[in-house]
Design a protein around this motif. Sequence first.
Motif, mmCIF file in Angstrom:
data_model
loop_
_atom_site.group_PDB
_atom_site.id
_atom_site.type_symbol
_atom_site.label_atom_id
_atom_site.label_comp_id
_atom_site.label_asym_id
_atom_site.label_seq_id
_atom_site.Cartn_x
_atom_site.Cartn_y
_atom_site.Cartn_z
ATOM 1 N N PRO A 225 0.815 -1.211 -0.067
ATOM 2 C CA PRO A 225 -0.174 0.010 -0.073
ATOM 3 C C PRO A 225 0.876 1.198 -0.041
ATOM 4 O O PRO A 225 0.601 2.107 -0.965
ATOM 5 N N LEU A 229 1.205 0.380 -4.572
ATOM 6 C CA LEU A 229 -0.181 0.322 -4.848
ATOM 7 C C LEU A 229 -0.711 1.476 -5.691
ATOM 8 O O LEU A 229 -1.643 2.264 -5.244
ATOM 9 N N THR A 230 -0.190 1.677 -6.888
ATOM 10 C CA THR A 230 -0.508 2.956 -7.635
ATOM 11 C C THR A 230 -0.924 2.533 -9.244
ATOM 12 O O THR A 230 -0.277 1.341 -9.669
ATOM 13 N N GLU A 231 -2.062 3.219 -9.625
ATOM 14 C CA GLU A 231 -1.825 2.921 -11.397
ATOM 15 C C GLU A 231 -0.532 2.990 -12.095
ATOM 16 O O GLU A 231 -0.387 2.234 -13.089
ATOM 17 N N GLN A 282 -8.732 -3.773 -2.721
ATOM 18 C CA GLN A 282 -7.545 -3.117 -3.280
ATOM 19 C C GLN A 282 -6.925 -4.096 -4.434
ATOM 20 O O GLN A 282 -6.617 -3.759 -5.699
ATOM 21 N N ARG A 285 -9.388 -4.677 -7.141
ATOM 22 C CA ARG A 285 -9.419 -3.351 -8.297
ATOM 23 C C ARG A 285 -7.904 -3.629 -9.146
ATOM 24 O O ARG A 285 -7.916 -3.186 -10.022
ATOM 25 N N ASN B 5 6.558 8.921 -3.711
ATOM 26 C CA ASN B 5 7.140 9.814 -4.631
ATOM 27 C C ASN B 5 6.274 10.960 -5.246
ATOM 28 O O ASN B 5 6.549 11.652 -6.137
ATOM 29 N N ILE B 7 3.862 10.168 -6.959
ATOM 30 C CA ILE B 7 3.252 9.750 -8.211
ATOM 31 C C ILE B 7 1.917 8.966 -8.291
ATOM 32 O O ILE B 7 1.576 8.578 -9.244
ATOM 33 N N ASN B 8 1.292 9.083 -7.057
ATOM 34 C CA ASN B 8 -0.014 8.328 -7.275
ATOM 35 C C ASN B 8 -0.866 9.250 -8.182
ATOM 36 O O ASN B 8 -1.110 10.388 -7.542
ATOM 37 N N ARG B 9 -1.225 8.663 -9.111
ATOM 38 C CA ARG B 9 -2.382 9.257 -9.799
ATOM 39 C C ARG B 9 -3.738 9.107 -9.409
ATOM 40 O O ARG B 9 -4.670 9.979 -8.922
ATOM 41 N N ARG B 10 -4.165 7.869 -8.998
ATOM 42 C CA ARG B 10 -5.440 7.656 -8.221
ATOM 43 C C ARG B 10 -4.779 6.769 -7.150
ATOM 44 O O ARG B 10 -4.008 5.803 -7.209
ATOM 45 N N ASP B 11 -5.703 6.923 -6.107
ATOM 46 C CA ASP B 11 -5.155 6.043 -4.910
ATOM 47 C C ASP B 11 -5.835 4.767 -4.876
ATOM 48 O O ASP B 11 -6.939 4.740 -4.544
ATOM 49 N N PHE B 12 -5.088 3.578 -4.697
ATOM 50 C CA PHE B 12 -5.714 2.400 -4.347
ATOM 51 C C PHE B 12 -5.819 2.176 -2.980
ATOM 52 O O PHE B 12 -6.175 1.316 -2.569
ATOM 53 N N LEU B 13 -5.202 3.123 -2.434
ATOM 54 C CA LEU B 13 -4.942 2.852 -0.792
ATOM 55 C C LEU B 13 -6.286 3.017 0.011
ATOM 56 O O LEU B 13 -7.053 4.085 -0.395
#
Lengths: 303, 747
Positions: A225, A229-231, A282, A285, B5, B7-13
């Motif tokens: 996480p 865990l990022t696109e 998560q 997804r 960093n 750079i999360n464009r959208r957060d899966f968290l």
Amino acid sequence: MTTGAIFDIQRFCTHDGPGIRTTVFLKGCPLNCAWCHNPESKRRQRDMFYTPHLCIACGRCAARCLHHAHLMADECHVYDRHKCALCFECAEVCYSGALAVAGSDITAEQALAEVEKDRVFYEESGGGMTLSGGEPTAQIEFTRAILEGARSASIHTCIETCGFGPADRFAELVPLVELFLWDIKDTDETRHLANTGVPLPPILENLRLVDEAGGTTILRCLLIPVVNLTEYHLDGLAQIYRSLSNCQGIELLAYHPFGDSKRARLGLAASDLACDAPTEEQISRAREYLTDICGIDGVHSSA
Amino acid sequence: MAKDNGINRRDFLRTGAAALGGGLLYLSAGGQAEAGSEKLMQTLTSPTTFPSPKRLSDITHALAQRGLSGEFGRATVSAGVKLEDLMDVTGVSEEMRCAHAIEFIAERAPLRILPGERIVGSATYNEAVHHAIPIYNKGSVSHTTLGFDKALRVGYKGLRKEIEDRQTRGGLDDKGADVLNAMKLCLDAAGLWHGRHLKQLSELIAQSSGDEKAGYERVYANLRSVPENTPTTFAEAVQSLWFMYAFQRLCGNWSGIGRIDEMLGPYLKHDLASGKTTLDEAREDLAHFWVKGTEWIGGIEGRGSGDAQHYQNIVLAGVDAHGNEITNEVTYLVLDVVEELHISDYPIAVRLNSHTPDKLLKRIAEVQRHGGGIVAVYNEDVVIKSLCKFGYPLDEARRFANDGCWEAIVPGKTNFIYSPQDTLLMLQKALPLSGDTKGNPDYPDFDGLYAAFAKELQTAVDAHNAGADGYSVGGGPAPLVSLMIEGCIEKARGYYDRGPKYTVLAPHMGGIANTANSLLAIKKLVYDEKLLTLSEFLDILGSDWEGQENLRRMVLSRIEFYGNDSDEADAMVKRVFDDYTSMAAKVRERNGVLRPAGISTFGREIEWRAHRTATADGHRKGEILATNFSPSPGTDKIGPTAALKSYCKMDFSNLPNIGTVELKVLPASVKGEQGVRALVGLMKSFVKLGGCFMHIDVVDTAMLLDAQRHPEKYPNLSVRIAGWSARFATMDKNWQDMVIGRTQQAV
């Protein structure tokens, strides 16, 4: 006779490649991941696990120890790692399991003899042997010897690798390994270096080399996480996947903080990765993102 | 350390409860949950670990819930009268008294017909739940499977004709004439009970309307001519089988059901071909057979639900008497129903062989993953071989089903019982070491000690044989049972009077794993390594390892026992096994009684604690030791494949009454397609390695909780999550709690 350091051989592994498998865990790893699940796999040398709540205070360790690392006071046992010479004499007489050696040196023949025991299960389930670790290629002679032995005994071979190491080692394994379970810890170069201690490009270069040589791979990706865990990371994984000709899919694994329970038993400080496991949602997804958005077949999160 | 960093464009968290997600849990070594009878009693409590498809109707689910809740079991009533209150029994034979009691039961027992039920017939007397014949108030029959296959085929009508033909043929003594009359009276009673149902259904039809009325009409139509006559449709066959079975149950008999797919499959095939039914309709019909099987849950006060099994075993698949595989649509429908309703009241054993279709193996695996141990497997290749070697003709051997547990018998032809003995007790006598008395042993070498044990074993086998000679002669009446056991009509003799074609009293040894492990420990410590003398060792065991915790731990941690694929340990088990089976094989039949050797403990590892001393393989007095032919709890350190290999080193063609191995795996190790493949692989390997009966339990969190409370019982339970693995006992409570939490969520 080729000897190597291992920390476990587990039979009936059902998620380390196809079918029922025996997994040989080799000791020693060039990476130093903040989230390491098996900290006893890092060092090539043997480690001492100490689990105080199993201790029955019999005092045999104290009697055996020449280095005064074990002290008995008021029928309580105290273990002083600073004095411990890691001779493991104490563990030999510890029957409660409180002191236990992590790691042993065995020959490739011994490892193969153990692997051979479940042959019928491999045959009936399409399984085989998996080398894991630690990093198997860090003990290339041993790894090669086991793989050669398994192949000549017609046992299916998998290797789980971090992908980091001299390129020629990977090249020579291609004919011996039927499936590479290839870890991609992160796709961001800066974070990769910061969190694992090694750069990403050589890993991808080795992966490309193995792929071009016809090696079959599955990418194994730990989702953490607070780290990856990022696109952006998933896009990166998709990109790597698409660049390969012989990659069968991506397996998503969920980070969990259980490695800390072992760090404590090894006398190590807890990881400074303050992070929970990803939720089921998560993970699914992420799986859907790879499947639907990136259009990748063969994304699994069962392992 | 770089966190994200930016750079999360959208957060899966989304921080939240740690979920297992992509993690894995493996049970790579077995501690065992409290076994035996306690295990038998927790059948319905196992949580579902994998989602089931929903194929059955809401009405069926609702009825299942009512049965599982104990509603019907609690509603069972006592007959409240004795035979003597209802008739003058002067001059009436016991056989006829029993038959009259059955007639009164048929006449008086409350009926239960519920809206929505697709089949009817309920065993509503509470005496029956307690294994007694209501009104007659004497013990009833269990441990056999009646000839439902034949009764279904010929109908009650056919059975009546057979009795009449026998009477016509004559040459009967008084006893024979009496027995046949009693059987006939039982058939009349069954007809009476049937008539009451039709009458009540007519009334219900008259009183109801709409769907409910249509339902009653359907039931009426299906019940009208069965079981008196041969069924003409699948729905009639399901009703007929249940109705015969339910009447037996109402009269207290706890029979197995037998090979339901062989019995019902042809009807379904015919109906599907002629368009009379669909698979969905047939599944629904069959589901009601399962719903009905729950009707005794709650019938025994304070014992929860697991008591509801009542030996109502079902056997699926395998070859028929001619050697043809019988797997058919009913086989799969049964698995569908079990998977969806989680009704464990019919323990199921599937007969596997080297040609079992992969499709069937896969379905078994999918159902096994739900846990609860509902579906176990035979390796019929070995079982049939063992039965033939024992002396059964091949066609009879191929017919095998079981007695309600897993002992192989020829259904519809057998009076069966077994006699359990504890081999640990024999070892204690040989050492000698029993209870409070400590002996003065003088065995200069291990073989001398072993010979003394073997002598005790022989004594036990001899005692069994002596006891078996007079078994089941002139026993009590069981006319309703005799009716459905081949041989009884022909011989005009009852079930307990050598009427059945086969009368079996099987010797069953229990405790073999711990006996062999103890022998191994003594051999190693006393004779090989000479760490202590036998006398000293016996003193230690006599004082229950008092002050010898180190030695005890050493034995437990440093000796590889049965269940680890260790040739040395397994050879000791094999030595005991071979000696026992060859001793037993010397008297396979005598005085008309068959004596096939078996190995079991069932729940006795619990009651046997009372006479067992501390054991040389590291157990204190009072511990629960190995079940059946499984490894001793906590000593199988390597996992299911090694345990299975140890077990399969025995030659089970010499064990015609079977010995069972129980394997435990965690839900996550059988998760996903990979998990199904692994279970299929285990089953195929079991067949290939020559095992005879295997029970795979997918364990639940209850076991982990038990492991947390009693770590000594599970020293080698190891859990694995993704790449991480550790022994459960080595983790502190917080970590254990996390694993337990994850296991719960793994569902």
